[in-house]
Design a protein around this motif. Structure first.
Motif, PDB file in Angstrom:
ATOM      1  N   HIS A 122       1.878   2.970  -3.508  1.00  0.00           N
ATOM      2  CA  HIS A 122       0.708   3.779  -4.254  1.00  0.00           C
ATOM      3  C   HIS A 122       0.431   5.253  -3.270  1.00  0.00           C
ATOM      4  CE1 HIS A 122      -0.338   0.480  -6.595  1.00  0.00           C
ATOM      5  NE2 HIS A 122      -0.182  -0.253  -5.598  1.00  0.00           N
ATOM      6  N   LEU A 175      -3.795  -2.905   7.945  1.00  0.00           N
ATOM      7  CA  LEU A 175      -2.328  -2.420   7.222  1.00  0.00           C
ATOM      8  C   LEU A 175      -1.252  -2.463   7.913  1.00  0.00           C
ATOM      9  CD1 LEU A 175      -4.119   0.487   5.298  1.00  0.00           C
ATOM     10  CD2 LEU A 175      -3.512  -1.973   4.429  1.00  0.00           C
ATOM     11  N   TRP A 207       0.880  -1.319   0.032  1.00  0.00           N
ATOM     12  CA  TRP A 207       0.161   0.060  -0.003  1.00  0.00           C
ATOM     13  C   TRP A 207       0.694   1.247  -0.006  1.00  0.00           C
ATOM     14  CZ3 TRP A 207       0.245   2.987   4.455  1.00  0.00           C
ATOM     15  CH2 TRP A 207       0.854   2.585   5.585  1.00  0.00           C
ATOM     16  N   LYS A 208       2.086   1.352   0.554  1.00  0.00           N
ATOM     17  CA  LYS A 208       2.891   2.355   0.429  1.00  0.00           C
ATOM     18  C   LYS A 208       3.610   2.737  -0.790  1.00  0.00           C
ATOM     19  CE  LYS A 208       4.522   2.232   5.276  1.00  0.00           C
ATOM     20  NZ  LYS A 208       5.699   2.409   6.148  1.00  0.00           N
ATOM     21  N   VAL A 227      -2.831   6.542  -1.102  1.00  0.00           N
ATOM     22  CA  VAL A 227      -2.702   7.021   0.661  1.00  0.00           C
ATOM     23  C   VAL A 227      -3.199   8.366   0.805  1.00  0.00           C
ATOM     24  CG1 VAL A 227      -0.888   6.971   2.481  1.00  0.00           C
ATOM     25  CG2 VAL A 227      -0.913   5.036   0.844  1.00  0.00           C
TER      26      VAL A 227
END
Length: 426
Positions: free
Chosen positions: A6, A184, A3-4, A10
């Motif tokens: 993107h 997350l 997820w980091k 975020v």
């Protein structure tokens, strides 16, 4: 870690949560006539709810939760904060008297104090230095957007369903936003989370704040200047009273104009300050601090002229909009400068300290001073007490130029990823 990879997604998610935070924070203002009537609140009690109760909780917890975000999972700290403030937003809708509303709003503020320190640290990690101010500026668009949407919801959903149901629904939305964050894992870059810093005692971690201020001489003047700029917000709280009482404008008309212009130019300020500030910082000798000096030089004369311009004139509206634009325009460059000069394992804590000082001195102290001094001037038969005091808040905000100039002179390259004050944490 996926997820980091993107960062824009975020940023969009954090902006949405920040908007929700300011909706929940300001919804009490949108429902002030209904809430004060139903709970039989005096003006003094209402002032405590929106002032001291909120600021004292938020200011202290911003430091505590910022320290936790530096030492543990930022996503978990944010999720916990969202759950607390959302549950207590719903509890606000169930309050039956002043005491219950005080307790609910106190913990709404405590929960919301978790968001900004953790979010700014996270954005600093996933965005490169050349884009960091723009990302932070977008995040802080949540302030004007949240304020605007809170009044819109109060006038639409609130008008149809009532204030209690609106608070219940907002609480449910917040819980739904918090739960995915628990899934997350916040695996920091190795250089951003040295193992000894993650489990260091809180007292030692806070002592490292002082060490950081010594190591990075541009940080302290930037924080002081940033606090002073927020004196413009202290003046904003009394703007409508000033325009009606001393400039003779219609209350309903000016309320709509102030609301729309604040929403538009506050959001514009956050965007311009963030994105233009990043570009200018790479070209200007003073970097981000130099860009803030340019903002003060452009907006300052307009803000001062506004206090004396004829109502409805071009200069009048230009000065009003400059006052809405300037504080939000400093968020991106000021925070980017503070973050770039702060060791990675101290970034959330330093943001928490900054938020605490802003809320205690500029928001709470500034509002109290404006009210007390204007009352004293009025009692002494001063012809325009609010004009005099609001002019003083403008001058205080512009006095921040002295400290940003010091930051520009003292500024140096961003600190290396390996924290220079590690020994303090042992």
């Amino acid at each position: 870690m996926g997820w980091k990879n993107h960062p824009r997604a975020v940023l969009a998610a954090l902006l949405a949560v920040h908007v929700l935070a300011h909706i929940d924070r300001n919804m009490l203002l949108g429902f002030s006539p209904q809430v004060t009537r139903e709970l039989a609140l005096s003006n003094a009690q209402y002032g405590l709810l929106t002032g001291a109760v909120w600021v004292l909780s938020f200011g202290v917890m911003a430091v505590v939760l910022g320290s936790l975000a530096d030492r543990f999972s930022r996503t978990w700290v944010m999720a916990g904060g969202i759950l607390v403030w959302s549950a207590c937003t719903a509890a606000s809708g169930a309050a039956q008297d002043f005491g219950q509303m005080v307790a609910a709003r106190f913990f709404v503020a405590s929960g919301e104090a978790a968001l900004v320190p953790a979010a700014i640290s996270l954005l600093t990690e996933i965005f490169p230095d050349r884009r960091r101010g723009g990302a932070i500026g977008v995040f802080f668009m949540g302030i004007p957007l949240g304020i605007g949407f809170s009044f819109v919801l109060a006038g639409t959903l609130g008008a149809a369903e009532g204030w209690r149901t609106t608070f219940f629904l907002l609480g449910a939305v917040g819980v739904a936003c918090a739960l995915p964050l628990l899934l997350l894992p916040d695996r920091r870059a190795a250089v951003a989370a040295p193992a000894p810093a993650q489990r260091t005692p809180v007292r030692a971690h806070l002592r490292a704040v002082v060490a950081t201020l010594r190591e990075a001489p541009a940080v302290a003047p930037t924080i002081v200047g940033f606090v002073l700029v927020h004196m413009a917000f202290a003046g904003l709280a009394f703007t409508q009273l000033w325009l009606v009482r001393e400039r003779g404008l219609d209350a309903a008309t000016i309320a709509r104009q102030v609301g729309m212009l604040q929403l538009a130019f506050g959001a514009l300020g956050a965007l311009v300050g963030g994105f233009v500030g990043d570009g200018a910082a790479r070209r200007m000798r003073g970097g981000h601090a130099g860009f803030i000096l340019l903002l003060l030089a452009v907006c300052g004369p307009l803000m001062l002229a506004y206090r004396f311009a004829a109502p409805g004139s071009l200069l009048f509206y230009a000065g009003m909009c400059a006052g809405f634009f300037l504080p939000l325009a400093t968020y991106g460059p000021a925070n980017a400068l503070i973050q770039s000069q702060t060791p990675p394992h101290m970034r959330s804590t330093m943001t928490g300290v900054t938020m605490m000082l802003i809320n205690l001195f500029a928001i709470a102290g500034g509002n109290l001073a404006v009210g007390a001094v204007s009352d004293r001037l009025a009692a002494g038969a001063h012809a325009a007490p609010l004009t005099a005091v609001l002019l003083a808040t403008d001058l205080a905000a512009l006095a921040s130029a002295f400290f940003f100039l010091r930051a520009a002179v003292r500024g140096r390259a961003p600190l290396p990823d390996a924290p220079p004050v590690q020994a303090v944490l042992h």
